[in-house]
Scaffold this motif. Sequence first.
Motif, PDB file in Angstrom:
ATOM      1  N   VAL A 186       0.867  -1.178   0.000  1.00 30.52           N
ATOM      2  CA  VAL A 186       0.000   0.000   0.000  1.00 30.52           C
ATOM      3  C   VAL A 186       0.903   1.227   0.000  1.00 30.52           C
ATOM      4  CG1 VAL A 186      -1.828   1.258   1.184  1.00 30.52           C
ATOM      5  CG2 VAL A 186      -1.767  -1.248   1.290  1.00 30.52           C
ATOM      6  N   ALA A 187       0.888   1.964  -1.101  1.00 31.76           N
ATOM      7  CA  ALA A 187       1.672   3.198  -1.207  1.00 31.76           C
ATOM      8  C   ALA A 187       0.785   4.343  -0.753  1.00 31.76           C
ATOM      9  CB  ALA A 187       2.128   3.414  -2.644  1.00 31.76           C
ATOM     10  N   THR A 188       1.044   4.844   0.446  1.00 27.74           N
ATOM     11  CA  THR A 188       0.142   5.828   1.051  1.00 27.74           C
ATOM     12  C   THR A 188       0.774   7.215   1.077  1.00 27.74           C
ATOM     13  OG1 THR A 188      -1.152   6.344   3.046  1.00 27.74           O
ATOM     14  CG2 THR A 188       0.881   5.128   3.380  1.00 27.74           C
ATOM     15  N   GLY A 189       0.165   8.119   0.345  1.00 29.43           N
ATOM     16  CA  GLY A 189       0.693   9.459   0.206  1.00 29.43           C
ATOM     17  C   GLY A 189       0.371  10.369   1.376  1.00 29.43           C
ATOM     18  N   ALA A 190       0.987  11.537   1.352  1.00 24.14           N
ATOM     19  CA  ALA A 190       0.840  12.494   2.447  1.00 24.14           C
ATOM     20  C   ALA A 190      -0.581  13.025   2.581  1.00 24.14           C
ATOM     21  CB  ALA A 190       1.808  13.656   2.243  1.00 24.14           C
ATOM     22  N   ASP A 205       9.696  13.737   7.386  1.00 21.76           N
ATOM     23  CA  ASP A 205      10.629  13.654   6.267  1.00 21.76           C
ATOM     24  C   ASP A 205      10.173  12.622   5.235  1.00 21.76           C
ATOM     25  OD1 ASP A 205      12.956  14.410   4.895  1.00 21.76           O
ATOM     26  OD2 ASP A 205      14.118  12.757   5.770  1.00 21.76           O
ATOM     27  N   SER A 206       8.884  12.224   5.336  1.00 22.42           N
ATOM     28  CA  SER A 206       8.370  11.180   4.435  1.00 22.42           C
ATOM     29  C   SER A 206       7.015  11.575   3.862  1.00 22.42           C
ATOM     30  CB  SER A 206       8.247   9.856   5.206  1.00 22.42           C
ATOM     31  OG  SER A 206       9.459   9.506   5.829  1.00 22.42           O
ATOM     32  N   LEU A 207       6.859  12.844   3.544  1.00 21.80           N
ATOM     33  CA  LEU A 207       5.562  13.363   3.100  1.00 21.80           C
ATOM     34  C   LEU A 207       5.497  13.469   1.573  1.00 21.80           C
ATOM     35  CD1 LEU A 207       5.070  16.113   5.840  1.00 21.80           C
ATOM     36  CD2 LEU A 207       3.995  13.853   5.723  1.00 21.80           C
ATOM     37  N   VAL A 208       5.528  12.330   0.906  1.00 23.69           N
ATOM     38  CA  VAL A 208       5.439  12.288  -0.549  1.00 23.69           C
ATOM     39  C   VAL A 208       3.970  12.182  -0.945  1.00 23.69           C
ATOM     40  CG1 VAL A 208       6.216  11.129  -2.642  1.00 23.69           C
ATOM     41  CG2 VAL A 208       7.634  11.054  -0.564  1.00 23.69           C
ATOM     42  N   GLY A 209       3.543  12.969  -1.929  1.00 28.07           N
ATOM     43  CA  GLY A 209       2.164  12.943  -2.381  1.00 28.07           C
ATOM     44  C   GLY A 209       1.819  11.637  -3.078  1.00 28.07           C
ATOM     45  N   THR A 210       0.558  11.238  -2.989  1.00 25.90           N
ATOM     46  CA  THR A 210       0.108   9.948  -3.510  1.00 25.90           C
ATOM     47  C   THR A 210       0.465   9.747  -4.978  1.00 25.90           C
ATOM     48  OG1 THR A 210      -1.746   9.933  -1.962  1.00 25.90           O
ATOM     49  CG2 THR A 210      -1.913   8.478  -3.877  1.00 25.90           C
ATOM     50  N   PHE A 211       0.151  10.719  -5.828  1.00 23.44           N
ATOM     51  CA  PHE A 211       0.330  10.507  -7.262  1.00 23.44           C
ATOM     52  C   PHE A 211       1.735  10.807  -7.747  1.00 23.44           C
ATOM     53  CE2 PHE A 211      -4.265  10.806  -6.703  1.00 23.44           C
ATOM     54  CZ  PHE A 211      -4.583   9.557  -7.195  1.00 23.44           C
ATOM     55  N   ALA A 212       2.619  11.196  -6.840  1.00 21.04           N
ATOM     56  CA  ALA A 212       4.055  11.157  -7.123  1.00 21.04           C
ATOM     57  C   ALA A 212       4.622   9.831  -6.630  1.00 21.04           C
ATOM     58  CB  ALA A 212       4.774  12.319  -6.447  1.00 21.04           C
ATOM     59  N   LEU A 213       4.098   9.351  -5.494  1.00 20.58           N
ATOM     60  CA  LEU A 213       4.617   8.136  -4.872  1.00 20.58           C
ATOM     61  C   LEU A 213       4.257   6.874  -5.650  1.00 20.58           C
ATOM     62  CD1 LEU A 213       6.004   6.790  -2.400  1.00 20.58           C
ATOM     63  CD2 LEU A 213       3.750   6.800  -1.284  1.00 20.58           C
ATOM     64  N   ILE A 226      -1.077  -0.969  -4.158  1.00 15.32           N
ATOM     65  CA  ILE A 226      -2.377  -0.364  -3.870  1.00 15.32           C
ATOM     66  C   ILE A 226      -2.132   1.105  -3.542  1.00 15.32           C
ATOM     67  CG2 ILE A 226      -4.357  -0.369  -2.285  1.00 15.32           C
ATOM     68  CD1 ILE A 226      -3.666  -3.401  -1.818  1.00 15.32           C
ATOM     69  N   ALA A 227      -2.853   1.992  -4.207  1.00 12.06           N
ATOM     70  CA  ALA A 227      -2.688   3.432  -3.978  1.00 12.06           C
ATOM     71  C   ALA A 227      -3.595   3.890  -2.843  1.00 12.06           C
ATOM     72  CB  ALA A 227      -3.019   4.209  -5.250  1.00 12.06           C
ATOM     73  N   ALA A 228      -3.069   4.764  -1.985  1.00 12.43           N
ATOM     74  CA  ALA A 228      -3.861   5.284  -0.871  1.00 12.43           C
ATOM     75  C   ALA A 228      -3.492   6.734  -0.611  1.00 12.43           C
ATOM     76  CB  ALA A 228      -3.631   4.455   0.389  1.00 12.43           C
ATOM     77  N   GLY A 229      -4.495   7.508  -0.191  1.00  8.61           N
ATOM     78  CA  GLY A 229      -4.240   8.898   0.179  1.00  8.61           C
ATOM     79  C   GLY A 229      -4.922   9.885  -0.732  1.00  8.61           C
ATOM     80  N   GLY A 230      -5.992  10.517  -0.255  1.00  8.51           N
ATOM     81  CA  GLY A 230      -6.680  11.544  -1.029  1.00  8.51           C
ATOM     82  C   GLY A 230      -7.623  11.009  -2.085  1.00  8.51           C
ATOM     83  N   ILE A 231      -7.880   9.695  -2.080  1.00  3.04           N
ATOM     84  CA  ILE A 231      -8.762   9.088  -3.093  1.00  3.04           C
ATOM     85  C   ILE A 231     -10.160   8.953  -2.500  1.00  3.04           C
ATOM     86  CG2 ILE A 231      -9.160   7.106  -4.581  1.00  3.04           C
ATOM     87  CD1 ILE A 231      -6.129   6.543  -4.382  1.00  3.04           C
TER      88      ILE A 231
END
Length: 361
Positions: A186-190, A205-213, A226-231
């Motif tokens: 699960v790749a979970t963005g900021a 220090d790990s606040l990468v946005g979902t659609f960059a991550l 699996i994409a997660a964060g802001g969806i």
Amino acid sequence: MSTDTNTDSSWQQTDVTRLLGLDLPIVLAPFGGVSSVELAATVSNRGGLGSYGLYGYGADRIAATARELAAATAKPFALNLWLPLGDSENIHPSQEEFDHYLAPLTRYFEELGLPLPERPAAYLPAFEEQFEAVLEARPAVLSLVFGAPTTDVVERAHERGIRLLGTATTVEEAVALDQAGVDAIVATGAEAGGHRVSFLRSAEDSLVGTFALVPQVVDAVSVPVIAAGGIADGRGLAAALVLGAGAAQIGSAFLATRQSAAASVYRDALRGDGAAHTVLTRALSGRLARGIPNRVTTEVDEVAPFPVQNWLTGRFRPTAGERGIADLMSLWAGQGTPLVRHDDANALIDALLADAGARLA
């Protein structure tokens, strides 16, 4: 049933759905403290992956919850555990330290008419106790946060036929999870609501946005993502799939439905103006988490380490929820929360499928 009018549903079959035996590339986020059997079973029965967060649960409660889930759905579901991070399982403050940690919070106990809590023998059940209970329950999936599982955990889960999901907030963490032997990541963005589950570097220090991550993780690992964060709607689901993810994990939009265990005042907050201005805070748990600001997030400056802070605020948060006092609760919410439109989980799934299907046709 789905109201999707697009007859081509081939987009719904992905590496994640094939791996986990799903019909839909939709994963319910696991909620610590506000998971419900009804919501998890609803998502699983529709063909997605229902999830249930077991934070703070002892072995007996895990066994009982798993039985309830198995009775409510014959489809795959996930149980979620927090891995021990650092010395979180071995924090034993002295009475003097405990009193110091409690002092900034006494106003909230007094406001609610609650007695001040006494220092406990332990703040969390041991991970090993929880893990043994999950092994006995044999869910289709065990999802893990705050670390990479040991070889022993991976092997014992796989021996029971349990698939493992690891959670990453950076590419570096995703690679570590892949090397550890998890079945999907699960790749979970900021943008995601709730706790930032970083484990190799600080959460800040790990606040990468979902659609960059997501596309970077897809390129870096050998297992499905699996994409997660802001969806929160079909557009986000479609975008996640286009970027290479095999499913989208959705939290706040499901949390706002009547099937969730969130208090009504919490669900109202998810539809309020504050949902557009989430903050990252340690005030409620001692770990960085994203939620809707309230009095606790703005008033509490001195914070005990996790899990002590989470335990302390957990002595008054349930009462605040029962009384409808949102200012004294954890209002975890992601940055996609202003997109929340549905108060029924089935209606949300219908909308996700219709909108994503139209865009992916």
